[in-house]
Design an enzyme around this catalytic site. Structure first.
Site, PDB file in Angstrom:
ATOM      1  N   SER A  87      -7.354 -38.503  80.372  1.00  0.00           N
ATOM      2  CA  SER A  87      -7.956 -39.301  79.295  1.00  0.00           C
ATOM      3  C   SER A  87      -9.325 -39.901  79.322  1.00  0.00           C
ATOM      4  CB  SER A  87      -6.910 -40.656  79.313  1.00  0.00           C
ATOM      5  OG  SER A  87      -7.196 -41.323  78.474  1.00  0.00           O
ATOM      6  N   TYR A 102      -3.742 -47.473  83.752  1.00  0.00           N
ATOM      7  CA  TYR A 102      -3.546 -46.138  82.933  1.00  0.00           C
ATOM      8  C   TYR A 102      -4.598 -45.291  83.315  1.00  0.00           C
ATOM      9  CZ  TYR A 102      -2.886 -42.858  79.189  1.00  0.00           C
ATOM     10  OH  TYR A 102      -2.709 -41.536  78.428  1.00  0.00           O
ATOM     11  N   THR A 136     -15.945 -50.075  68.715  1.00  0.00           N
ATOM     12  CA  THR A 136     -16.138 -48.621  68.153  1.00  0.00           C
ATOM     13  C   THR A 136     -15.255 -47.560  69.026  1.00  0.00           C
ATOM     14  OG1 THR A 136     -18.077 -48.289  69.587  1.00  0.00           O
ATOM     15  CG2 THR A 136     -18.422 -48.952  67.149  1.00  0.00           C
ATOM     16  N   ARG A 137     -14.711 -46.355  68.310  1.00  0.00           N
ATOM     17  CA  ARG A 137     -14.030 -45.365  68.752  1.00  0.00           C
ATOM     18  C   ARG A 137     -14.463 -44.174  68.092  1.00  0.00           C
ATOM     19  NH1 ARG A 137     -13.040 -49.143  71.799  1.00  0.00           N
ATOM     20  NH2 ARG A 137     -11.140 -49.879  72.799  1.00  0.00           N
TER      21      ARG A 137
HETATM   22  N1  GDD Z   1      -3.366 -50.416  68.767  1.00  0.00           N
HETATM   23  C1  GDD Z   1      -3.755 -51.498  67.989  1.00  0.00           C
HETATM   24  N2  GDD Z   1      -3.187 -51.954  67.005  1.00  0.00           N
HETATM   25  N3  GDD Z   1      -5.112 -51.554  68.394  1.00  0.00           N
HETATM   26  C2  GDD Z   1      -5.885 -52.190  67.548  1.00  0.00           C
HETATM   27  C3  GDD Z   1      -5.205 -53.018  66.268  1.00  0.00           C
HETATM   28  C4  GDD Z   1      -3.797 -52.785  66.079  1.00  0.00           C
HETATM   29  O1  GDD Z   1      -3.223 -53.481  65.203  1.00  0.00           O
HETATM   30  N4  GDD Z   1      -6.213 -53.638  65.477  1.00  0.00           N
HETATM   31  C5  GDD Z   1      -7.161 -53.425  66.284  1.00  0.00           C
HETATM   32  N5  GDD Z   1      -7.286 -52.774  67.277  1.00  0.00           N
HETATM   33  C6  GDD Z   1      -8.276 -52.369  68.228  1.00  0.00           C
HETATM   34  C7  GDD Z   1      -7.833 -52.453  69.769  1.00  0.00           C
HETATM   35  O2  GDD Z   1      -7.812 -53.989  70.055  1.00  0.00           O
HETATM   36  C8  GDD Z   1      -8.905 -51.526  70.380  1.00  0.00           C
HETATM   37  O3  GDD Z   1     -10.028 -52.193  70.390  1.00  0.00           O
HETATM   38  C9  GDD Z   1      -9.060 -50.341  69.255  1.00  0.00           C
HETATM   39  O4  GDD Z   1      -8.465 -50.812  68.145  1.00  0.00           O
HETATM   40  C10 GDD Z   1      -8.616 -49.231  69.848  1.00  0.00           C
HETATM   41  O5  GDD Z   1      -7.019 -49.221  70.268  1.00  0.00           O
HETATM   42  P1  GDD Z   1      -6.159 -48.332  70.658  1.00  0.00           P
HETATM   43  O6  GDD Z   1      -6.269 -47.172  69.840  1.00  0.00           O
HETATM   44  O7  GDD Z   1      -4.720 -49.014  70.841  1.00  0.00           O
HETATM   45  O8  GDD Z   1      -6.439 -48.010  72.082  1.00  0.00           O
HETATM   46  P2  GDD Z   1      -7.966 -47.475  72.711  1.00  0.00           P
HETATM   47  O9  GDD Z   1      -8.855 -46.426  72.061  1.00  0.00           O
HETATM   48  O10 GDD Z   1      -8.588 -48.552  73.358  1.00  0.00           O
HETATM   49  O11 GDD Z   1      -7.442 -46.368  74.001  1.00  0.00           O
HETATM   50  C11 GDD Z   1      -6.409 -45.533  73.621  1.00  0.00           C
HETATM   51  O12 GDD Z   1      -6.952 -44.265  73.831  1.00  0.00           O
HETATM   52  C12 GDD Z   1      -7.404 -43.699  74.928  1.00  0.00           C
HETATM   53  C13 GDD Z   1      -8.012 -42.409  74.972  1.00  0.00           C
HETATM   54  O13 GDD Z   1      -9.033 -42.440  74.315  1.00  0.00           O
HETATM   55  C14 GDD Z   1      -4.918 -45.688  74.437  1.00  0.00           C
HETATM   56  O14 GDD Z   1      -4.234 -44.784  73.942  1.00  0.00           O
HETATM   57  C15 GDD Z   1      -5.251 -44.959  75.735  1.00  0.00           C
HETATM   58  O15 GDD Z   1      -3.941 -44.765  76.510  1.00  0.00           O
HETATM   59  C16 GDD Z   1      -5.692 -43.621  75.585  1.00  0.00           C
HETATM   60  O16 GDD Z   1      -6.133 -43.191  77.012  1.00  0.00           O
END
Ligand code: GDD
Length: 340
Positions: free
Chosen positions: A122, A153, A225-226
């Site tokens: 991950s 994790y 950001t993602r």
């Molecule tokens: N889940 C979620 N739900 N996140 C939200 C929401 C909501 O309603 N609103 C805003 N967010 C924001 C979170 O606070 C975070 O900053 C961002 O969206 C991304 O959240 P996630 O998608 O839950 O997780 P992540 O990108 O931080 O991590 C995920 O991806 C990784 C791999 O890239 C997780 O699933 C990890 O387990 C995984 O390894």
């Protein structure tokens, strides 16, 4: 690869989102002997196929890993306790315990003479210090070290990567490792606490539209950001990495970075609605910024995940919309029969 199509291939975590899609994908490619395994009871799997050997086994236990690997030619190990930020922030011990699954599966793979072993790591392995800025830092493979992974994790994933490496170096087991970056798509968890941002935002938009309360709660400031990888790209990448000679962990993610606010913009556009936003600042946020640097995968495979977020999110939104509608109908029917 052609050889593997007639031999026993095992997918663990097959009752979940990516594992279920992987079984479907291998079937569609002509793999004839598939064994699908998940800890969930058979009736609760996301996808299931009658021509596949489906086993409900807890792979934390060594003896179950032995059963899983018995006679296997190749193994894709996708079994783990996982979820979005809301889950991994509050379940660090549970996430760390997945170390048992990968350790026992590696031992069983070696014991049963498995030819190739895939491990899904991950983006959470990357050093937190590199992800402090909101300007979506592109993470190169070497940025995992010096190690300061996501608490719980991410450390489990990093340790398991190393376990795979040492089984390869010391015992000669052929292992392949991909670092997934936030995978989304139909059949992904969309409610209940384990959902990641793409599914959570789609669900919230759908609920707002259905209820007529045109408001949405976003975790954090929305500036995080993602990059999000559509499931079809994930499957393509798993195939390519499994068949390659790439022995070190490699990024498997989209390089299209967006802020969470932009993600909400896209979901609103798909739904044809504008919502009043509120920001829950004490919700789980994870790192401020994260993107996949795809230089290495481009150099080695001449390919990178390329489904535009707008395209993948629309398919995901439609699927969640149908799931949500079915659930609402089910509720209405039981309320009606209860009232009689
Ligand atoms: N889940 C979620 N739900 N996140 C939200 C929401 C909501 O309603 N609103 C805003 N967010 C924001 C979170 O606070 C975070 O900053 C961002 O969206 C991304 O959240 P996630 O998608 O839950 O997780 P992540 O990108 O931080 O991590 C995920 O991806 C990784 C791999 O890239 C997780 O699933 C990890 O387990 C995984 O390894």
């Amino acid at each position: 690869m052609e050889q593997a199509k007639n031999k026993l291939v095992v997918v663990t975590g097959a009752g979940g989102f990516i594992g279920g899609h992987l079984v479907a994908h291998l079937r569609a490619q002509g793999y004839k002997k598939l064994r699908a395994i998940d800890a969930k009871p058979l009736g609760e799997w996301e996808q299931q196929f009658v021509d596949v050997e489906n086993l409900s086994l807890d792979l934390n236990l060594k003896e179950n890993c032995e059963t899983a690997a018995d006679g296997a030619y190749e193994i894709y190990n996708l079994a783990a306790n996982m979820g979005g930020m809301g889950f991994i922030e509050h379940n660090k011990a549970l996430c760390m315990l997945s170390i048992l699954i990968n350790t026992h599966m590696l031992q069983a793979a070696l014991h049963h003479g498995v030819q190739r072993y895939f491990y899904s790591s991950s983006a959470c392995v990357y050093n937190a210090d590199r992800q402090k800025t909101f300007e979506a830092p592109s993470l190169k493979e070497e940025d995992a070290y010096p190690a300061m992974a996501e608490d719980g994790y991410g450390w489990e994933k990093l340790f398991s990567e190393r376990m795979c490496r040492h089984f390869r170096e010391d015992f000669g087991l052929t292992t392949r490792l991909a670092r997934f970056h936030n995978v989304y798509g139909p059949h992904g968890t969309w409610e209940g606490g384990r959902e990641k941002a793409p599914a959570a935002i789609c669900r919230k938009v759908i609920e707002a539209k259905a209820s007529g309360r045109h408001e949405i709660e976003i975790w954090g400031t929305g500036e995080q950001t993602r990059s999000f990888m559509y499931i079809d790209d994930c499957l393509k990448g798993i195939d390519k990495i499994m068949r390659s000679e790439i022995v070190d962990a490699i990024n498997l993610g989209s390089s299209e970075a967006v802020s969470i606010n932009q993600l909400v913009d896209i979901a609103e556009e798909i739904a044809g609605i504008k919502l009043k936003r509120s920001y829950k600042l004490d919700a789980p946020k994870g790192v401020n910024g994260r993107n996949s640097d795809n230089t290495l995968i481009q150099n080695l495979l001449g390919w990178e995940p390329n489904t535009p977020l707008r395209v993948g999110l629309e398919k995901t939104y439609r699927w969640i919309y149908d799931e949500y509608s079915q659930k609402q109908q089910g509720r209405a029917v039981s309320a009606f029969s209860g009232a009689r």
